[in-house]
Motif scaffolding. Sequence first.
Motif, PDB file in Angstrom:
ATOM      1  N   ASN A 139       0.932  -1.283   0.012  1.00 29.98           N
ATOM      2  CA  ASN A 139      -0.081  -0.016  -0.056  1.00 29.98           C
ATOM      3  C   ASN A 139       0.865   1.293  -0.159  1.00 29.98           C
ATOM      4  O   ASN A 139       0.404   2.381  -0.292  1.00 29.98           O
ATOM      5  N   SER A 168       4.005  -1.659   3.675  1.00 26.51           N
ATOM      6  CA  SER A 168       3.236  -0.791   4.305  1.00 26.51           C
ATOM      7  C   SER A 168       3.482   0.662   4.514  1.00 26.51           C
ATOM      8  O   SER A 168       2.939   1.568   4.143  1.00 26.51           O
ATOM      9  N   SER A 225      -2.159  -0.306  -3.963  1.00 21.00           N
ATOM     10  CA  SER A 225      -2.159   1.080  -4.184  1.00 21.00           C
ATOM     11  C   SER A 225      -1.354   1.379  -5.665  1.00 21.00           C
ATOM     12  O   SER A 225      -1.427   2.505  -6.231  1.00 21.00           O
ATOM     13  N   ARG A 246      -9.984  -1.618  -5.006  1.00 23.44           N
ATOM     14  CA  ARG A 246      -9.894  -0.645  -4.109  1.00 23.44           C
ATOM     15  C   ARG A 246     -11.030  -0.131  -3.839  1.00 23.44           C
ATOM     16  O   ARG A 246     -11.439   0.556  -2.800  1.00 23.44           O
TER      17      ARG A 246
END
Length: 176
Positions: free
Chosen positions: A10, A37, A129, A159
């Motif tokens: 992400n 992350s 992402s 998403r």
Amino acid sequence: MTRALVVSDNHGDRTILERIVKQWADRVDVLIHCGDSEIPAADPLMQRFVCVAGNNDVRLGYQAEQNIMVAGQRFLVTHGHHYRVNFSMTPIMLKGAEEGADVLCFGHTHQLFAATDRGMLLLNPGSISLPRGQYAKIGGTFAVVEATPDRFVVDFYDRQLQVQPRLHQEFIREVR
């Protein structure tokens, strides 16, 4: 049946992880994060996940790998960069077999992937992402896996937390 949500890469996007936790935490047995992350391990959001260090998570307090048992299924979680998953699946597959993993979760490539090898599910949820590859146009993905003694069922979500039916996969588990 064991149900796990697997997300990866992400790259600092807290909002998507918050949305995933809100919608999914009470619907799965475990939330797994395969690294990158870019959020510290001490953050309460990340403590909701079984999480490992990615190549962008230096000094954030994560372990390189986690080998966990969830409802009778062994999950090996790693980011994948130490196994050079961009070049070959063999090293990570051998590690999974060595650890007795039922499900081997990894990230790093930003490309979703699901396959079985000798009764073990290898799963990359893709990047939530910054997706790459054939399915990048989806805009980011995570996976939900259901593991039973005789099969694995994998669904990928976007998403907007919507299932992507064309990516649904089922695998019969081979006896080891």
